[in-house]
Design a protein around this motif. Structure first.
Motif: not given
Length: 784
Positions: A501, A506, A510, A711
């Motif tokens: 990340l 993001e 995410k 992530e």
């Protein structure tokens, strides 16, 4: 169970790629791009300048096409000679062997005495000697012997030595008695293969009949000699081949003349005897006319017989070649174009097969396919010749009937005159046939004596001055382009494979979480790792951009919590080392600067670090307070103005202590006494401590270091907290390494010069020049 609504993961529309996005990928990973570029470019440069130069010597030949017609065609001895066949002849092993022998390449010097210096100007050995030893008897004379020590002869410097099959010319430059030189004959096959490998023969322009013969190597003089000797050997082979062809014609005609002469002499003798016996000298008009017609018919019959014999000879040759699969020379027959076309096609296929056999074996599928085509063409030629033979046989029969009918007309002539006519007819036929063959014999002898090559050397090879390899400019340009492409390609590959990340977008997309603050790297905190107090930047440097980032974080927290006080704030992270303790300490200090009562509690009972930032001892602390009710655990600080409760003695069961009733009661007590209580909790993924504290906190902040946390790890951390019904308030991006600046530096407090300019800290700012100002203007347009 809490009734809070978990933030939903947002799936945004795919962002349209902009030119600056690609440029930023390269700029973010410019070190990788530069490293790969330098490695490739320097490698190509070193390879280019260390590679030994390769030179190419070449000569040009003109191959004249054989003229159609003439005496050889009439005799059926002419051959199709395609240019592709000539190319394969030039590249053949037999030509290469003759070049190697003429240049003495099979002889290698294997040993030379130290200090001996001589030159060999002329050297040829026709006997199969394995080696020679040249031993100096003095400074001007030498003894030549074989490897077994048997003397062959004596020679003098600068004078030719000719003994048996050996021709040798040696010039002694420096040397003394006893010094020697040993030469050994090497296997010819690898030398021949090397000559063929370095040689190239190609037609210069389609249909030009001009061949370019070249050879490449590191010795320019050697390659020049190879090309010149090769072209000369090829020219000599061409002349000798034509001479042999003309000789075969002469031999064939001579054999026919020898047999015919006896027949002619006998017929003349019989004719003269009959004239003397009968007294008849000439025929009457009618008989003379019939005899002339019969002579013409019988001459045609003889021509047909000769042509049929050539066809039958060709059939025998073709059948033998088809059964054995060996080489074939096809004689062409006049007035039959199909045979000429098939012979030309067969020559091309043979040339293809010879070229393939240089790289492949007979069993290779491509060679087998060409051999199948060759067999088909040969079988088609055989069928054509057989059909022609059958036609000639039928024509001979018809002609024989015609001759018989004319013979019957001679029966009307008186018996004596009839016999004279028959004898005169036989003699005339034999005489005319003998005259025809005698004329062809003389023509063949003239052709044999005046045989010239159809190969002309236009330009002999000269010593090349400039190497063709390596092409330094081309190699450096390719190295530059290749290095740049590989560097940029690797940068994009790494960026594509990077699943960590990095940006606020993001985080939102995410994880479905808001970013409350972006904390830049603390530059002076890295100057001395042994002084953790430097990480307490909110107390040491209140006018830095980093502190302003913490102030923005404080503002966002106040806005998110509706400015309510008595809030317990837990700060945690996914993995160790993301800077959660630094964030906790500075957040507590920045909250206290508003006059609020703040308590900072070190809840990381496994690897505590807060006490080092404040320059205090870790004991007594939270563990001592909960277990022993130690009142000295609470520290009341004046600068910064807050209360601090370190973690205390490291216990064997930290999770059980944090999950105890005493801990719960302590949090309820401090909630009433303080405006803010900041809990420095352990990371979520390694241990369960943060999951225990999270439901008891009002605000849960997650610290994420950009460009480090994958992530999947961040998602697992979020799911772990939500599994205990913890409310995740938001995320703090802590760019402790400075790598995140590459992704959003222009949109955060990383724009240090703007911050300093606002506070008047950078009054002596350097004014950009015209070029720099122009570049910035263009860059601004690209980013607009």
């Amino acid at each position: 169970m809490s009734d809070q609504k978990h933030p939903q993961y947002s799936i945004g529309l795919e962002k349209e790629a902009h030119l600056t996005d690609y440029i930023n990928v390269v700029l973010r990973r410019w070190k990788i791009v530069l490293l790969v570029f330098l490695l490739v470019f320097i490698g190509v440069t070193v390879k280019t300048f260390l590679t030994e130069p390769v030179f190419e010597a070449y000569a040009t030949l003109e191959v004249h096409k054989a003229k159609q017609g003439g005496m050889l065609k009439e005799l059926g001895m002419e051959e199709e000679n395609a240019l592709s066949t000539e190319i394969e002849v030039l590249r053949s092993r037999s030509v290469a062997e003759k070049v190697a022998k003429r240049m003495n390449l099979e002889w290698q010097i294997v040993e030379t005495s130290e200090g001996l210096n001589l030159s060999i100007g002329e050297f040829s050995v026709s006997d199969p000697l394995p080696g020679l030893v040249l031993t100096l008897t003095d400074a001007q004379n030498y003894l030549l012997s074989d490897l077994a020590g048997r003397a062959i002869g004596k020679g003098q410097s600068g004078e030719a030595l000719r003994i048996g099959s050996i021709d040798l010319l040696v010039t002694i430059i420096q040397g003394g008695a006893g010094q020697r030189l040993i030469m050994e004959r090497q296997p010819l096959e690898p030398i021949t293969a090397q000559i063929i490998q370095k040689m190239n023969v190609a037609e210069m322009g389609k249909g030009s009949n001009i061949l370019r013969v070249s050879s490449q190597g590191t010795d320019p003089g050697h390659e020049r000699d190879v090309v010149n000797i090769l072209t000369e050997v090829y020219r000599e082979m061409n002349i000798s081949g034509k001479t042999r062809e003309a000789g075969k014609t002469v031999d064939f005609i001579s054999q026919q003349l020898d047999s015919l002469k006896n027949v002619l002499d006998q017929s003349e003798q019989q004719l003269q005897e009959y004239k003397v016996q009968t007294g008849l000298v000439t025929l009457g008009p009618e008989g003379n006319s019939l005899v002339q017609k019969l002579v013409g018919l019988e001459q045609r019959q003889a021509d047909m017989k000769l042509k049929r014999q050539r066809v039958e000879s060709a059939i025998v040759i073709l059948k033998k070649a088809i059964s054995s699969g060996g080489p074939l020379t096809v004689p062409t027959i006049e007035d039959v174009p199909s045979i000429s076309e098939s012979a030309a096609k067969l020559a091309d296929l043979d040339a293809q097969k010879k070229g393939m056999l240089i790289d492949f074996t007979e069993s290779h599928p491509a060679v087998v396919e060409v051999q199948v085509q060759i067999t088909r063409v040969r079988e088609a030629l055989l069928a054509t010749y057989q059909t022609m033979r059958q036609g000639l046989i039928l024509a001979e029969r018809d002609l024989a009937r015609t001759i018989v009918s004319f013979d019957s007309q001679l029966d009307d002539i008186p018996e004596a005159e009839l016999e004279l006519a028959k004898r005169m007819r036989v003699n005339t036929v034999n005489a005319e046939l003998y005259t025809f063959l005698l004329q062809k014999q003389q023509e063949a002898r003239i052709a044999q004596a005046s045989t010239i090559s159809n190969v002309q050397i236009i330009d002999p090879a000269v010593t090349p001055k400039v190497p063709i390899k390596p092409n330094k400019k081309k190699n450096l340009a390719l190295g530059f382009i290749l290095g740049l492409m590989l560097g940029v390609g690797l940068a994009f590959l790494l960026d594509y494979m990077d699943q960590t990340l990095k940006t606020t977008e993001e985080i939102k997309e995410k994880l479905g979480l808001n970013v409350f603050g972006i904390i830049p790297r603390i530059p002076f905190a890295d100057e001395d790792a042994k002084l953790p107090r430097k990480r307490l930047v909110t107390s040491l440097a209140p006018k830095t951009p980093v502190v302003e980032a913490f102030r923005a974080l404080r503002t966002n927290l106040n806005y998110a919590t509706g400015k309510k006080k008595n809030k317990i704030i837990m700060v945690t992270s996914s993995l160790p080392g993301e800077g959660k303790s630094t964030i906790s300490g500075n957040l507590a200090v920045i909250l206290s600067q508003t006059g609020a009562k703040v308590l900072l509690i070190g809840c990381d009972l496994r690897r505590p670090q807060l006490f080092e930032m404040f320059g205090m001892k870790n004991e007594p602390g939270l563990v001592n307070l909960l277990m022993d009710n130690d009142k000295n655990a609470m520290r009341h600080l004046t600068n910064p103005r807050l209360d601090f409760l370190p973690s205390g003695t490291i216990p064997p069961n930290p999770a059980e202590i944090l999950d105890s009733n005493r801990m719960f009661k302590l949090l309820e007590q401090v909630r009433e006494r303080y405006d803010y209580v900041v809990l420095d909790a352990p990371p979520v993924l390694p241990v369960t401590d943060a999951q225990i504290l999270a439901p008891k906190a009002d605000i849960n902040l997650i610290v994420i270091e950009p460009c480090r946390v994958p992530e999947k790890a961040a998602l697992q951390m979020v799911e772990s907290l939500r599994s205990v019904d913890a409310k995740i308030t938001g995320v703090i991006l802590n760019d402790k390494s400075g790598r995140g600046f590459k992704y959003y530096g222009n949109y955060s407090y990383y724009g240090n010069k703007h911050y300093r300019g606002y506070y008047g800290e950078d009054s002596d700012e350097v004014v950009d020049g015209a070029f720099v100002a122009g570049v910035k203007k263009v860059w601004g347009k690209l980013n607009s």
